[in-house]
Design a protein around this motif. Structure first.
Motif, mmCIF file in Angstrom:
data_model
loop_
_atom_site.group_PDB
_atom_site.id
_atom_site.type_symbol
_atom_site.label_atom_id
_atom_site.label_comp_id
_atom_site.label_asym_id
_atom_site.label_seq_id
_atom_site.Cartn_x
_atom_site.Cartn_y
_atom_site.Cartn_z
ATOM 1 N N GLN A 136 -1.661 8.851 -13.068
ATOM 2 C CA GLN A 136 -2.567 9.076 -11.240
ATOM 3 C C GLN A 136 -2.388 7.647 -10.873
ATOM 4 O O GLN A 136 -3.205 7.512 -9.507
ATOM 5 C CB GLN A 136 -3.048 10.068 -11.732
ATOM 6 N N TRP A 137 -3.086 6.474 -10.745
ATOM 7 C CA TRP A 137 -3.987 5.430 -10.414
ATOM 8 C C TRP A 137 -2.774 4.170 -10.335
ATOM 9 O O TRP A 137 -2.712 3.747 -9.950
ATOM 10 C CB TRP A 137 -5.092 5.056 -10.939
ATOM 11 N N THR A 139 -0.302 4.144 -8.776
ATOM 12 C CA THR A 139 0.841 3.709 -6.919
ATOM 13 C C THR A 139 -0.399 3.500 -5.999
ATOM 14 O O THR A 139 -2.051 4.816 -6.241
ATOM 15 C CB THR A 139 1.025 4.819 -6.290
ATOM 16 N N GLN A 141 -0.510 6.207 -3.783
ATOM 17 C CA GLN A 141 -0.999 7.448 -2.942
ATOM 18 C C GLN A 141 -2.326 7.950 -3.451
ATOM 19 O O GLN A 141 -3.541 8.866 -3.873
ATOM 20 C CB GLN A 141 -0.253 8.501 -3.527
ATOM 21 N N GLY A 142 -2.280 7.578 -5.624
ATOM 22 C CA GLY A 142 -2.859 8.286 -6.445
ATOM 23 C C GLY A 142 -4.144 7.528 -6.181
ATOM 24 O O GLY A 142 -5.490 8.307 -6.289
ATOM 25 N N ALA A 144 -5.848 5.573 -3.292
ATOM 26 C CA ALA A 144 -6.465 6.676 -2.618
ATOM 27 C C ALA A 144 -7.118 7.879 -2.241
ATOM 28 O O ALA A 144 -8.249 8.237 -2.022
ATOM 29 C CB ALA A 144 -5.655 6.154 -1.270
ATOM 30 N N GLN A 145 -6.611 8.547 -2.535
ATOM 31 C CA GLN A 145 -6.728 10.156 -3.177
ATOM 32 C C GLN A 145 -8.093 10.230 -3.955
ATOM 33 O O GLN A 145 -8.500 11.098 -3.508
ATOM 34 C CB GLN A 145 -6.010 10.473 -4.243
ATOM 35 N N GLU A 163 -5.011 -0.177 3.576
ATOM 36 C CA GLU A 163 -4.219 0.518 2.777
ATOM 37 C C GLU A 163 -4.519 2.129 2.160
ATOM 38 O O GLU A 163 -4.065 3.236 2.796
ATOM 39 C CB GLU A 163 -2.884 0.263 1.348
ATOM 40 N N VAL A 164 -5.875 1.980 1.057
ATOM 41 C CA VAL A 164 -6.224 3.444 0.827
ATOM 42 C C VAL A 164 -6.955 4.148 2.572
ATOM 43 O O VAL A 164 -6.160 5.160 2.615
ATOM 44 C CB VAL A 164 -7.899 3.075 0.559
ATOM 45 N N GLU A 167 -3.729 5.578 3.914
ATOM 46 C CA GLU A 167 -2.994 6.551 3.806
ATOM 47 C C GLU A 167 -3.376 7.849 3.496
ATOM 48 O O GLU A 167 -3.852 8.992 3.592
ATOM 49 C CB GLU A 167 -3.072 6.328 2.098
ATOM 50 N N ARG A 168 -5.190 7.987 3.794
ATOM 51 C CA ARG A 168 -5.425 8.660 3.933
ATOM 52 C C ARG A 168 -5.582 9.555 5.914
ATOM 53 O O ARG A 168 -7.098 10.457 5.856
ATOM 54 C CB ARG A 168 -7.058 9.035 3.615
#
Length: 204
Positions: A136-137, A139, A141-142, A144-145, A163-164, A167-168
């Motif tokens: 899950q980490w 990418t 995306q993961g 940032a989530q 980037e984070v 992404e959010r």
């Protein structure tokens, strides 16, 4: 008889890791193999983030003229290059930090910023996972989530932070975006900058 001289100073961890990457720092072939377990590497990373002393390093300049050199575990192959220095003491620590901050090897290391913001301490927020169990980490995306920084991106934290936030961006209000940026800046000041500034006492 040649005279042996010693020079003692402090060198930044980032410099030593760069020397390994550039094949200017290696090991003599008589050194034992890397034996530290992932938990030991995690403890060392936490010590560095807290600016705790982690011992001294002993280097030999021109050592490759006397001993056959070999690379640190998982580091770029020398391919015939003669390194400027050999590490006579500090192999396990330098190898551990090289693996943790390069993302090489079977285990990956992370700073769980989300946990830090939730009140967890640094001992819990530095995590290590086998590569096969960590998906899950993998990418942005993961990451940032969950707000999880791969330590392989620590030296590139400014870009990772941007980037984070990008992404959010769509899920945040203007105020929430400002708050997230402020929080990440605080994390940078408290936990990232100490790694960048960390120095080892080195005897050459």
């Amino acid at each position: 008889m040649p005279v042996t001289t010693f020079d003692s100073d402090k060198k930044h961890l980032t410099y030593l890791l760069q020397q390994i990457e550039q094949k200017d720092l290696a090991l003599p072939d008589f050194q034992r193999d890397f034996v530290w377990k992932p938990g030991e590497t995690r403890e060392l990373v936490r010590s560095v983030m807290q600016s705790f002393p982690a011992g001294t390093i002993l280097l030999m300049q021109g050592g490759a003229k006397h001993f056959k050199p070999r690379t640190f575990s998982q580091a770029p192959d020398l391919n015939g290059k003669e390194p400027s220095y050999l590490a006579l003491d500090g192999q396990q620590r330098l190898t551990s930090l090289s693996l943790a901050f390069s993302g090489r090897g079977d285990y990956l290391y992370f700073l769980n910023i989300g946990e830090l913001l939730d009140g967890f301490d640094i001992d819990e927020a530095v995590e290590v996972w086998h590569r096969s169990r960590q998906k899950q980490w993998a990418t942005i995306q993961g990451q940032a989530q969950d707000l999880v920084l791969p330590l392989a991106r620590l030296m590139d934290f400014a870009n990772w932070k941007d980037e984070v936030i990008d992404e959010r961006n769509d899920s945040l209000t203007s105020e929430e975006r400002k708050e997230l940026k402020r929080q990440l800046n605080e994390v940078e000041k408290e936990w990232i900058t100490p790694v960048i500034q960390y120095q080892f006492p080195v005897t050459t």
